[in-house]
Write a protein that holds these residues in place. Structure first.
Motif, PDB file in Angstrom:
ATOM      1  N   PRO A 129      49.900  16.918  24.338  1.00 38.07           N
ATOM      2  CA  PRO A 129      48.867  16.211  25.107  1.00 38.07           C
ATOM      3  C   PRO A 129      49.298  16.167  26.568  1.00 38.07           C
ATOM      4  O   PRO A 129      50.502  16.176  26.838  1.00 38.07           O
ATOM      5  N   PRO A 130      48.348  16.148  27.502  1.00 37.84           N
ATOM      6  CA  PRO A 130      48.763  16.084  28.907  1.00 37.84           C
ATOM      7  C   PRO A 130      49.475  14.769  29.174  1.00 37.84           C
ATOM      8  O   PRO A 130      49.217  13.779  28.490  1.00 37.84           O
ATOM      9  N   ILE A 187      53.111  19.187  40.173  1.00 41.14           N
ATOM     10  CA  ILE A 187      54.120  19.879  39.363  1.00 41.14           C
ATOM     11  C   ILE A 187      53.721  19.788  37.887  1.00 41.14           C
ATOM     12  O   ILE A 187      53.692  20.783  37.171  1.00 41.14           O
ATOM     13  N   ALA A 188      53.391  18.583  37.464  1.00 39.96           N
ATOM     14  CA  ALA A 188      53.040  18.382  36.052  1.00 39.96           C
ATOM     15  C   ALA A 188      51.801  19.199  35.679  1.00 39.96           C
ATOM     16  O   ALA A 188      51.769  19.849  34.636  1.00 39.96           O
ATOM     17  N   HIS A 189      50.788  19.190  36.537  1.00 34.97           N
ATOM     18  CA  HIS A 189      49.571  19.959  36.245  1.00 34.97           C
ATOM     19  C   HIS A 189      49.895  21.444  36.102  1.00 34.97           C
ATOM     20  O   HIS A 189      49.423  22.113  35.198  1.00 34.97           O
ATOM     21  N   ARG A 190      50.707  21.945  37.021  1.00 35.44           N
ATOM     22  CA  ARG A 190      51.017  23.364  37.028  1.00 35.44           C
ATOM     23  C   ARG A 190      51.785  23.757  35.755  1.00 35.44           C
ATOM     24  O   ARG A 190      51.450  24.723  35.084  1.00 35.44           O
ATOM     25  N   VAL A 191      52.801  22.971  35.425  1.00 31.93           N
ATOM     26  CA  VAL A 191      53.603  23.288  34.237  1.00 31.93           C
ATOM     27  C   VAL A 191      52.734  23.169  32.982  1.00 31.93           C
ATOM     28  O   VAL A 191      52.795  24.007  32.085  1.00 31.93           O
ATOM     29  N   TYR A 192      51.913  22.154  32.957  1.00 33.38           N
ATOM     30  CA  TYR A 192      51.061  21.958  31.777  1.00 33.38           C
ATOM     31  C   TYR A 192      50.090  23.129  31.597  1.00 33.38           C
ATOM     32  O   TYR A 192      49.827  23.582  30.489  1.00 33.38           O
ATOM     33  N   GLU A 194      50.525  26.225  32.721  1.00 33.03           N
ATOM     34  CA  GLU A 194      51.178  27.488  32.425  1.00 33.03           C
ATOM     35  C   GLU A 194      51.993  27.458  31.140  1.00 33.03           C
ATOM     36  O   GLU A 194      52.197  28.489  30.518  1.00 33.03           O
ATOM     37  N   ARG A 195      52.470  26.287  30.785  1.00 32.60           N
ATOM     38  CA  ARG A 195      53.246  26.197  29.536  1.00 32.60           C
ATOM     39  C   ARG A 195      52.816  24.942  28.792  1.00 32.60           C
ATOM     40  O   ARG A 195      53.504  23.921  28.802  1.00 32.60           O
ATOM     41  N   PRO A 196      51.655  25.022  28.167  1.00 31.87           N
ATOM     42  CA  PRO A 196      51.081  23.814  27.552  1.00 31.87           C
ATOM     43  C   PRO A 196      51.987  23.199  26.491  1.00 31.87           C
ATOM     44  O   PRO A 196      51.808  22.060  26.112  1.00 31.87           O
TER      45      PRO A 196
END
Ligand code: ADP
Ligand code: MG
Length: 472
Positions: A129-130, A187-192, A194-196
């Motif tokens: 989950p995000p 940062i969190a949005h980007r990582v989420y 690209e690597r959910p």
């Protein structure tokens, strides 16, 4: 369709070449540990040294690779992996600075439905989950980069795995309302994105503290520690200064930090102060904060402020003219949050009253609502600027001279004092040759009226405001 063996090898090599172009350095680091075994009837057989390499390659390069093979062969591709500990370890696993490591997850390759597109599809069985508490608008795309925040921005992009040297920890510090939380969310949005499957924890230091206290109260420290020390690939802690004086929480955070750092999991911390200026913070924590990179954010320059206002207006669908954007950027200097707040308020009032967001409106709104500002410009500064602008002598404004041009300049100076310094009418009167406060009041009203009706007066005021803004 069967393809001869040597052609198959060539197809694989071409697909590899294509995939490598995405990011040659990273590709070489990781694909060095992968061996091609076979490609027959849509089954691509690959051999890797361990599961860790498998996951990384699968998550980062496989979609591109299989898509290219599909394009070259017309097959939909399934991948068969073989684990072979006899293979060489790829460079990436041996170096210290590796990308944020993914958690082992269950992924299966799914063949497309008969009628669907012929490409293979990766289905991630357990998508995380995000992270909580995040503002969806705080993305890198919505962040305006200028000299004041360039370093913090670049470091944040790298921390999200976007290339560039990655620092661990990344410590972002700066005054309030300058974009620290925005960057951490980005940062969190980007990582989420690209690597959910990555386990991202975003917490304010306050929330960390509360979680910790609750865990102690309910005897759930094991759970707490598993969550923060083990089940976390990326830890983002906002406003660490909140831990000041909270010794037990600092101790717990110290161990959390060490555990994650030892696993090379990325840690990002924000603070309103430099590490060494944090008060009542354990020395060993302070020193760890400086292990990676300390990136500060300064107050943005005028150009950046104006760009931020424009960007925000575009995001919110607010029609904004250049002169208003410039005016807002000039008037609100120290805090981006306030800058945005004023814009939103203007737009809201405009839509309620039907009045367009023009310069006069923006000015009236700012004058009415801005708190008294630090008086970096004095009455004397304003008098000097006005004399210079109207080519008068320095004594003219305080003299009894009632000649029209002198009186007008005097009124303008009084108006500027009232607007910019928030002095009382009697105070202003005293500074202008001991004039009565009612004289000052009527001068200010007169200029206010002319400002809204006479473009020439407006031009004088703008020129003077610009000049004073430059002096501050
Ligand atoms: P901080 O955490 O440093 O107090 P925030 O990250 O909450 O500040 O930023 C305050 C507001 O200003 C947010 O709405 C944020 O989106 C905005 N902001 C700050 N810097 C920028 C920037 N460079 N570009 C776009 N918006 C920004
Ligand atoms: Mg913040």
């Amino acid at each position: 369709m069967t393809i001869p063996k040597h052609d198959v090898r060539e197809i694989f090599d071409r697909a590899i070449e294509h995939t490598r172009r995405l990011s040659p350095a990273t590709f070489d680091q990781w694909f060095g540990g992968v061996q091609f075994d076979d490609l027959t009837d849509g089954v691509l057989s690959l051999r890797v040294q361990n599961e860790f390499v498998l996951e990384w390659v699968r998550d980062n390069f496989l979609p591109t690779l299989t898509e290219k093979i599909r394009e070259l062969t017309g097959w939909s591709i399934q991948v068969a992996w073989t684990l072979d500990s006899g293979l060489a370890t790829p460079i990436a696993q041996r170096t210290e600075v590796a990308p944020v490591r993914p958690r082992p997850i269950a992924v299966r390759l799914v063949s497309p439905p008969i009628s669907g597109p012929p490409s293979p599809r990766l289905e991630i069985v357990r998508r995380m989950p995000p992270p909580d508490e995040m503002n969806p608008k705080h993305t890198f795309a919505n962040f305006v980069v200028g000299p004041s925040n360039q370093l913090a921005h670049a470091a944040a992009v790298a921390a999200a795995g976007g290339g560039g040297r990655r620092y661990n920890p990344l410590f972002i510090c700066g005054g309030t309302g300058l974009g620290k939380t925005h960057l951490v969310h980005a940062i969190a949005h980007r990582v989420y994105e690209e690597r959910p499957e990555a386990r991202i924890i975003y917490v304010s230091a306050e929330r960390f503290t509360n979680d910790f206290i609750t865990a102690i109260q309910h005897h759930r420290m094991d759970e707490f520690r598993t969550k923060y020390r083990q089940s976390c690939d990326l830890l983002l802690v906002d406003d660490i200064q909140f831990l000041a004086g909270r010794e037990q929480t600092q101790e717990e955070f110290f161990h959390t930090f060490n555990a994650l750092h030892a696993l090379d999991r990325q840690i990002v911390v924000t603070s309103d102060k430099y590490p060494q200026n944090l008060e009542r913070m354990e020395e060993r924590l302070v020193s760890r904060f400086s292990w990676g990179l300390v990136a500060d954010i300064q107050v943005p320059e005028l150009e950046t402020r104006v760009a931020i206002v424009r960007n925000k207006a575009a995001q919110e669908g607010i029609a904004l003219t250049d002169d208003v954007a410039l005016y807002l950027g000039q008037m609100i200097r120290s805090n981006v949050r306030e800058l945005e707040g004023t814009l939103i308020r203007l737009a809201a009032k405009s839509s309620l009253t039907g009045r367009p967001v023009d310069l006069a409106f923006a000015r009236a709104e700012i004058t009415a609502t801005s708190p008294p500002r630090a008086q970096t410009v004095s009455v004397e500064d304003i008098q000097r600027a006005v004399c210079h602008h109207f080519h008068l002598r320095s004594t003219d404004l305080t003299s009894k001279d009632r000649h029209k041009s002198v009186a007008f300049a005097r009124h303008v100076a009084m108006y500027l004092c009232k607007q910019r310094l928030k002095c009382s009418f009697p105070e202003i009167g005293r500074a202008f040759g001991n004039r009565d406060h009612t004289t000052v009041m009527s001068a200010v009203r007169k200029i206010e009226a002319q400002r809204d009706s006479d473009p020439q007066v407006r031009a004088h005021l703008e020129a003077l405001e610009k000049k004073l803004a430059a002096e501050e």
